[in-house]
Design an enzyme around this catalytic site. Structure first.
Site, PDB file in Angstrom:
ATOM      1  N   LYS A   1       0.865  -1.178   0.000  1.00  0.00           N
ATOM      2  CA  LYS A   1       0.000   0.000   0.000  1.00  0.00           C
ATOM      3  C   LYS A   1       0.905   1.233   0.000  1.00  0.00           C
ATOM      4  CE  LYS A   1      -4.295   0.242   0.834  1.00  0.00           C
ATOM      5  NZ  LYS A   1      -5.293  -0.264  -0.129  1.00  0.00           N
TER       6      LYS A   1
ATOM      7  N   THR B   1      -3.544  -5.323   1.015  1.00  0.00           N
ATOM      8  CA  THR B   1      -2.896  -4.016   1.175  1.00  0.00           C
ATOM      9  C   THR B   1      -3.704  -3.173   2.156  1.00  0.00           C
ATOM     10  OG1 THR B   1      -4.051  -2.974  -0.700  1.00  0.00           O
ATOM     11  CG2 THR B   1      -1.994  -4.146  -1.180  1.00  0.00           C
TER      12      THR B   1
ATOM     13  N   PHE C   1      33.140  24.877 -14.726  1.00  0.00           N
ATOM     14  CA  PHE C   1      33.055  23.640 -15.505  1.00  0.00           C
ATOM     15  C   PHE C   1      33.887  23.861 -16.764  1.00  0.00           C
ATOM     16  CE2 PHE C   1      30.812  20.606 -18.438  1.00  0.00           C
ATOM     17  CZ  PHE C   1      31.203  19.454 -17.781  1.00  0.00           C
TER      18      PHE C   1
ATOM     19  N   ARG D   1      30.297  29.964 -12.556  1.00  0.00           N
ATOM     20  CA  ARG D   1      28.890  29.787 -12.898  1.00  0.00           C
ATOM     21  C   ARG D   1      28.061  29.605 -11.632  1.00  0.00           C
ATOM     22  NH1 ARG D   1      27.965  23.495 -15.009  1.00  0.00           N
ATOM     23  NH2 ARG D   1      28.856  22.540 -13.155  1.00  0.00           N
TER      24      ARG D   1
ATOM     25  N   HIS E   1      19.577  24.133 -14.592  1.00  0.00           N
ATOM     26  CA  HIS E   1      20.405  25.069 -15.359  1.00  0.00           C
ATOM     27  C   HIS E   1      19.915  26.500 -15.235  1.00  0.00           C
ATOM     28  CE1 HIS E   1      22.481  21.653 -16.904  1.00  0.00           C
ATOM     29  NE2 HIS E   1      21.428  21.173 -17.552  1.00  0.00           N
TER      30      HIS E   1
END
Lengths: 294, 294, 294, 294
Positions: B15, B60, B156, B173, B246
């Site tokens: 469940k 369940t 990066f 960044r 981003h």
């Protein structure tokens, strides 16, 4: 305007949900502003609709560019002031525009270092400003996703009944809501301390929710709104929309377990939806404050 | 088991997403626990699948009732311990069950009064415990929706390129993620101070994110996980899943406006998705810690 | 690899949820393909994690560019073939990559004219292909959001009971699910008629759901999977994940209204969650077919 | 009504999003109706708000019970008629109620057998009916999530430009929207063939979208609305709200690949949002047709 007696009615257009982050990095201790901005213009755009003539239409792409540009040039204060500047620009500087509406949501962050943050809370601050070509403006502050819960001090009894009523009165229940609030400022005087109003309204809402011995969510909302108005002379009206997020005491007696208001099932749907406005008796006409495409 | 050489493979049932609120009201200063609980059982349920014979199947619905009952009787401590008790009950007390897995998410509230709260943060604490019929158990703590942002100290560059590479290196960044973390405990010793581990892991994750001069999200994740392991000898592995949300510097030069890392557009999709596990060299076998229906 | 005996474990990275639309306009009767594409690479990326050295890391941005390029050059057939081409490119052409996984969802449209469409159905077709640097590949087709409902021909009785069981047996109930299905192909032979398999599996799943007199959702799933395998010799395994979306007969007797299985309340949460795999006895090892970051 | 010159303003309350399924099983060929129903009452509820006196308040729970009861007794036709019956009951039979509004969404299913269905389409049919205590009623039909796409026959050029305009004119672009439509009926005469109107409006909307050579989404909307009015004399106004879901031609030239309107990136946000009403010149006053809590 067209054959068959068919005419254009209300209309407006804009760019919705521009996601804009602004970092202030003048000193090593940066600041972050995280906004979702929607713009919307109204005016005589019949030719665009009927004949496809775009000569009076400022593209939604241009509205987006402007929102980003103003994030650099006009976001050194509260979002109410940024929205006002942007709305006034469209209404004053773009000839065909008669009314411009700018809606802003600001997402909260909690500082972790001089240049790092953790997203804070589910509560979001909002502003909605409408300006017209005659130089007038209507300013609305607000919040959404302000989720409140109280475990006692709430009842619901003595209600009207009919042949479909099976609800039992409750003298001590759980109360939970996710509040959407909007508050209308008396004037478009942009020197108002919007941050102070935001803080004072928030405190009034939470404190009243917590402390009022509630006989219904309606009563709680009315007194929350009243407390906000009493705390903020700059405001003339508060509109609250509040789902009643139902919590049902779970039947554990079947298993020999006592449950004195301790274990609850929470339902997603349906939910009560209670909506109320509270205003000053002498509040000016709302004008375009609440204007939307109904 | 059937004609045509077709057989039953992996299977499990349970469940999912029971919404449970527990109020502790022994004193006037109430406590709130707000959980979403999922249970899942494994064993020899071939007859249920092939012939529809349910005699070995605990419904369940019963799993749900048990989760609510245990919210009264076994939730006086951290969710790891509640999940362990519930999983052990299914695995030990329900004969056909060979393995039981219980997943819990705990939603955060901030106190507003003795009996009122405001929903706090987007960050959610999680636990996943698997127990088997031989008395063993595997305990995993975690978090989700831990949204982190840094405005500098991230680059990066120097990456591999091919004929489809157009990305420019970035020496400064913005970095933003919404972290899902899971951490595996060395043992099933339920006397561990799970709350202390939760606090220590959280602090290690946030602090490392904020302070590491990042050359890639991969590096940030590895060192976040390492810091968590160093802070918590009770843990043997940390698994992190991190979307790279981003943020693109907006081109305002077209409007004669400088933008030195100040105004960004945020994209919903696509997003980078970086996933990494960090573990002790001598970590025991994970057993069923991560077990899911792949 | 680091002090304190802490090492990098499983890891992978990629670009998730690229939203790609491809129009084929070679003739006046255009075709539309509407995809959501996620890519993911595995290999020896320890230096990126530990020291931040990106020299072996093909950026997620490059993966995105490649997915878009291949939408022009490699999407003239079923998504299984597009995913295979893209995965093989990463695994074969990018030196540090040992395994590449590409997941594709294709959204359905119904034609309204030579160049216009209406979005069709909630059902989405999926494919997941993993390729390795040794030239092997594992191909999985699938569906999600296949929502099925039957108003009779479903029961649930004779189940195991314990002290927490209060559920009454049901000899005629409503059954509703939103199916996620995945089916593993026997080989990576890309000349398979994937569209024919998709159609045959879909027909087998829906027909079995509709016609089997169900004694449990487990039984329904097993026989749905079996029917799919019997219809498609190209497949060796079917994995099904099925929420049991609960419908409760509404108590109208309180109002003097009969309700013989006519009016139901639908709950969002909790839901049963039944998961089962059905496979051929002689199915080859799944290899990387189901591989994910557990 | 209270000290300090603070008064109650607009207010309404109800039960939102009741999930109701109705099976018609009079013959072996069953029928399914799958609704989401929201109710909302208005009247003089000042005492409830100000003093907490509930004696005029019919509980939202009672509204829910009534919606379910009427699903048995008043849902043998289109949702407009069910909503009308329910709204009229509240407005006529519950003394303090001055106005009642009922909103219904009907989810579509496609038949798979005499008693099984597959969920069909994303498009949802809606109705909103407001009744007042004086016996008047306003009826609105509608749709939502009607997602439309065209691959050619759409342009956007000749628009107004200012210093923030960088958008290039497009003479052949992709156009995609997810339409919300609402149409107001001339009268509350419940003998109207609502199903026929629904079919005719849908056909007019889709056909006009597909065939009109569009110079802007504004123009497309106006002519879609006009076509619906021309097809349906029973209607006096159509209101359309249409996000412009942006598709951007992907730059593949960098990879030496031609892209003549073939490969597009789809953005989630921001989106253009175009809203327009089209009405008959002699349309009666809308009264409470669009009434909502603004």
């Amino acid at each position: 305007m067209m054959g068959h007696g068919i005419v254009l009615g209300d209309n407006q257009y804009g760019k919705a949900e521009n996601r804009i982050v602004r970092i202030v990095r003048d000193t090593p201790r940066h600041e972050i502003r995280d906004l979702t901005v929607s713009t919307c213009l109204r005016g005589d755009f019949a030719a665009a609709h009927i004949e496809g003539d775009q000569s009076a239409v400022l593209p939604t792409d241009t509205q987006k560019q402007t929102a980003y540009a103003y994030a650099k040039t006009a976001l050194d204060g509260p979002i109410e002031r940024y929205a006002l500047a942007l709305a006034r620009h469209f209404a004053a500087d773009v000839a065909p525009v008669r009314q411009a509406r700018v809606e802003v949501a600001e997402h909260a962050w909690q500082r972790a270092s001089d240049h790092a943050w953790v997203r804070a809370g589910t509560q979001t601050r909002t502003a909605a400003v409408t300006a017209d070509a005659d130089g007038r403006a209507w300013i609305v502050g607000g919040c959404r996703d302000l989720v409140l819960f109280k475990s006692t001090g709430s009842s619901f009894a003595g209600f009207l009944t009919d042949e479909y009523t099976v609800l039992e009165p409750a003298d001590d229940r759980v109360l939970c809501t996710s509040l959407v609030g909007r508050w209308r400022f008396a004037t478009d005087d942009s020197t108002v301390d919007y941050d102070a109003v935001w803080a004072a309204v928030g405190a009034a809402l939470v404190e009243t929710f917590a402390e009022l011995d509630s006989k219904a969510l309606q009563q709680t909302l009315f007194h929350m709104g009243s407390a906000a108005l009493e705390a903020c002379p700059q405001l003339v009206e508060v509109r609250l929309s509040a789902p009643n997020i139902h919590h049902f005491a779970y039947d554990l007696a079947r298993f020999g377990i006592a449950n004195a208001g301790e274990v609850f099932r929470v339902d997603d749907r349906p939910y009560g939806l209670i909506q109320a406005a509270v205003r000053r008796e002498d509040a000016p006409d709302p004008g375009l404050a609440w204007a939307a495409f109904g």
